[in-house]
Write a protein that holds these residues in place. Structure first.
Motif, PDB file in Angstrom:
ATOM      1  N   ALA A 149       0.844  -1.211   0.000  1.00  0.00           N
ATOM      2  CA  ALA A 149       0.000   0.000   0.000  1.00  0.00           C
ATOM      3  C   ALA A 149       0.874   1.254   0.000  1.00  0.00           C
ATOM      4  CB  ALA A 149      -0.929   0.001   1.215  1.00  0.00           C
ATOM      5  N   ALA A 150       1.978   1.230   0.747  1.00  0.00           N
ATOM      6  CA  ALA A 150       2.891   2.381   0.775  1.00  0.00           C
ATOM      7  C   ALA A 150       3.498   2.579  -0.609  1.00  0.00           C
ATOM      8  CB  ALA A 150       3.982   2.161   1.817  1.00  0.00           C
ATOM      9  N   ALA A 161       1.013   4.215  -2.898  1.00  0.00           N
ATOM     10  CA  ALA A 161       0.861   5.649  -2.640  1.00  0.00           C
ATOM     11  C   ALA A 161       1.978   6.468  -3.283  1.00  0.00           C
ATOM     12  CB  ALA A 161       0.814   5.891  -1.134  1.00  0.00           C
ATOM     13  N   ARG A 162       3.168   5.862  -3.445  1.00  0.00           N
ATOM     14  CA  ARG A 162       4.258   6.663  -4.027  1.00  0.00           C
ATOM     15  C   ARG A 162       4.504   6.348  -5.512  1.00  0.00           C
ATOM     16  NH1 ARG A 162       7.066   3.199  -0.303  1.00  0.00           N
ATOM     17  NH2 ARG A 162       8.024   1.515  -1.462  1.00  0.00           N
ATOM     18  N   VAL A 185      -5.992   3.145  -1.417  1.00  0.00           N
ATOM     19  CA  VAL A 185      -5.113   4.112  -2.097  1.00  0.00           C
ATOM     20  C   VAL A 185      -5.612   4.324  -3.534  1.00  0.00           C
ATOM     21  CG1 VAL A 185      -2.782   4.500  -3.015  1.00  0.00           C
ATOM     22  CG2 VAL A 185      -3.061   3.549  -0.714  1.00  0.00           C
ATOM     23  N   LYS A 216      -9.099   6.492  -4.336  1.00  0.00           N
ATOM     24  CA  LYS A 216      -9.011   7.959  -4.489  1.00  0.00           C
ATOM     25  C   LYS A 216      -8.515   8.325  -5.879  1.00  0.00           C
ATOM     26  CE  LYS A 216      -7.871   8.879   0.258  1.00  0.00           C
ATOM     27  NZ  LYS A 216      -6.633   8.825   0.999  1.00  0.00           N
ATOM     28  N   LEU A 217      -7.503   7.600  -6.309  1.00  0.00           N
ATOM     29  CA  LEU A 217      -6.927   7.871  -7.627  1.00  0.00           C
ATOM     30  C   LEU A 217      -7.982   7.676  -8.726  1.00  0.00           C
ATOM     31  CD1 LEU A 217      -4.284   8.388  -9.190  1.00  0.00           C
ATOM     32  CD2 LEU A 217      -3.829   5.944  -9.101  1.00  0.00           C
TER      33      LEU A 217
END
Ligand code: DC
Length: 228
Positions: A61-62, A65-66, A113, A116-117
């Motif tokens: 998940a991290a 996000a990046r 994550v 939202k995108l």
């Protein structure tokens, strides 16, 4: 407001023709197109590039996000997916990328994550959204929902041809196996499983020419939205 932007959701299992149909319908309408599967595939690939442990939901998940994911068209008008600045179009189509995507797609933190995108793709004049949970989770308020399916054999044959056309040689039997395993995982997971939304029109495209599927999907929209 984003919710006043029309969305046509097209969900279904692997190889049901969602990608081809969604792209063609978006083009006919002059609407934007969201290939949500490519987002999951891109996160799987970026995780592999970075050596992230695919069995660790928080780490993936991290990474999601990046990860920078962009959809572009090349000079010939062909769609390209750029992941962290690299053209990953070819790699993303591999069945290994599909399997990695399916595995990490079961993690709620990863889905949060990407949720939202995905909402950011809802822009005027409209959006055609292709995936597994477009109608059930991502755009549940849409009145225009399709669940596209086809027999397992036909889906494997279509995927086989698609890969062959791209110069990738795969065995039809093993592809049939891989697709069945992926569908089972996508339909059986606890979060956002693959299933038709309650108000979705289920369309079985087995033996149906692409042009007919496109017309049937377009016919679900009111005349006012079909005018360009
Ligand atoms: O549509 P596709 O084959 O490119 O999708 C790859 C995988 O990504 C699929 O097996 C499950 C996951 N996925 C998902 O969970 N939700 C979506 N909306 C789209 C894809």
């Amino acid at each position: 407001m984003a919710t006043s932007v029309p969305v046509l959701t097209i969900d279904g299992p692997s190889g049901s023709g969602k990608g081809t149909i969604s792209r063609a319908v978006a083009e006919r309408l002059g609407w934007h197109y969201l290939d949500s599967g490519a987002l999951y595939r891109a996160v799987g690939l970026a995780s592999a590039w970075e050596g992230v442990d695919l069995s660790d939901p928080d780490a993936v998940a991290a990474c999601a996000a990046r990860t920078d994911i962009r959809f572009e068209n090349d000079e010939a008008g062909e769609p390209r997916v750029i992941v962290n600045g690299k053209d990953a179009t070819h790699q993303l189509r591999m069945e290994t990328a599909g399997a990695a995507a399916s595995a990490i797609a079961a993690y709620p933190a990863v889905r949060a994550v990407l949720l939202k995108l995905q909402h950011r793709f809802r822009r005027l004049p409209g959006l055609v959204a292709d995936g597994r949970d477009m109608g059930t989770v991502v755009f549940p308020d849409s009145p225009f929902k399709v669940f596209l399916t086809a027999s397992a054999g036909e889906r494997a044959r279509r995927r086989h041809k698609q890969l062959k056309d791209k110069g990738v040689s795969v065995n039809l039997d093993s592809l049939l196996h891989e697709i069945a395993a992926r569908d089972e995982r996508d339909a059986g997971r606890a979060v956002a499983p693959l299933k038709p939304a309650e108000n979705a029109v289920v369309l079985d495209s087995t033996g149906m020419p692409i042009t007919e599927v496109i017309e049937r999907v377009l016919a679900l929209l009111p005349e006012s939205l079909r005018r360009r």
